[in-house]
Write a protein that holds these residues in place. Structure first.
Motif, PDB file in Angstrom:
ATOM      1  N   SER A 259      12.325  31.388  42.991  1.00  0.00           N
ATOM      2  CA  SER A 259      11.779  31.428  41.625  1.00  0.00           C
ATOM      3  C   SER A 259      12.178  30.201  40.832  1.00  0.00           C
TER       4      SER A 259
ATOM      5  N   THR B  33      10.336  27.135  42.257  1.00  0.00           N
ATOM      6  CA  THR B  33       8.910  27.196  41.938  1.00  0.00           C
ATOM      7  C   THR B  33       8.664  26.797  40.491  1.00  0.00           C
ATOM      8  N   HIS B  34       9.447  27.338  39.582  1.00  0.00           N
ATOM      9  CA  HIS B  34       9.269  26.997  38.175  1.00  0.00           C
ATOM     10  C   HIS B  34       9.545  25.516  37.920  1.00  0.00           C
TER      11      HIS B  34
ATOM     12  N   LEU C  49       4.184  33.141  41.739  1.00  0.00           N
ATOM     13  CA  LEU C  49       5.147  34.122  42.242  1.00  0.00           C
ATOM     14  C   LEU C  49       4.555  35.529  42.284  1.00  0.00           C
ATOM     15  N   ASP C  50       3.764  35.885  41.269  1.00  0.00           N
ATOM     16  CA  ASP C  50       3.097  37.192  41.290  1.00  0.00           C
ATOM     17  C   ASP C  50       2.125  37.279  42.458  1.00  0.00           C
TER      18      ASP C  50
ATOM     19  N   GLY D 203       3.815  28.993  37.360  1.00  0.00           N
ATOM     20  CA  GLY D 203       4.846  29.468  38.279  1.00  0.00           C
ATOM     21  C   GLY D 203       4.863  30.982  38.378  1.00  0.00           C
ATOM     22  N   ASN D 204       4.735  31.662  37.239  1.00  0.00           N
ATOM     23  CA  ASN D 204       4.682  33.127  37.249  1.00  0.00           C
ATOM     24  C   ASN D 204       3.450  33.627  37.996  1.00  0.00           C
TER      25      ASN D 204
ATOM     26  N   SER E 227       5.687  27.281  33.480  1.00  0.00           N
ATOM     27  CA  SER E 227       6.174  28.654  33.649  1.00  0.00           C
ATOM     28  C   SER E 227       5.022  29.625  33.865  1.00  0.00           C
ATOM     29  N   ALA E 228       3.940  29.427  33.144  1.00  0.00           N
ATOM     30  CA  ALA E 228       2.781  30.306  33.323  1.00  0.00           C
ATOM     31  C   ALA E 228       2.209  30.171  34.732  1.00  0.00           C
TER      32      ALA E 228
END
Length: 81
Positions: free
Chosen positions: A12, A15-16, A64-65, A60-61, A57-58
């Motif tokens: 995480s 990735t971010h 990851l999701d 990256g989220n 961050s958006a």
């Protein structure tokens, strides 16, 4: 269990950071100078950083999701069979 959490945290974080750096690089293509007031260099840099963090961050989220959902998909398909 703890090692899974550690590896997930590392993925995480990395990735971010990658997507924030990618957002920073992509924002360099825009000409924000025309929208900013004169002699506001520090504020412009802070704005670049904040927009890069928000965008990175958006994305990256989302990444990851998507990764989590793709890992959970076989379990859902097993319930159907």
């Amino acid at each position: 269990m703890i090692t899974d959490l550690g590896s997930q945290a590392l993925i995480s974080i990395m990735t971010h950071l990658v997507f924030i750096a990618l957002a920073w690089w992509a924002l360099q293509a825009l000409h924000f100078e025309k929208l900013l007031r004169a002699n506001r260099v520090f504020q412009a840099r802070v704005l670049y950083i904040l927009v890069s963090i928000a965008l990175g961050s958006a994305v990256g989220n989302f990444f990851l999701d998507y990764l989590l959902w793709s890992q959970q998909l076989p379990a859902i398909l097993q319930l159907i069979n």
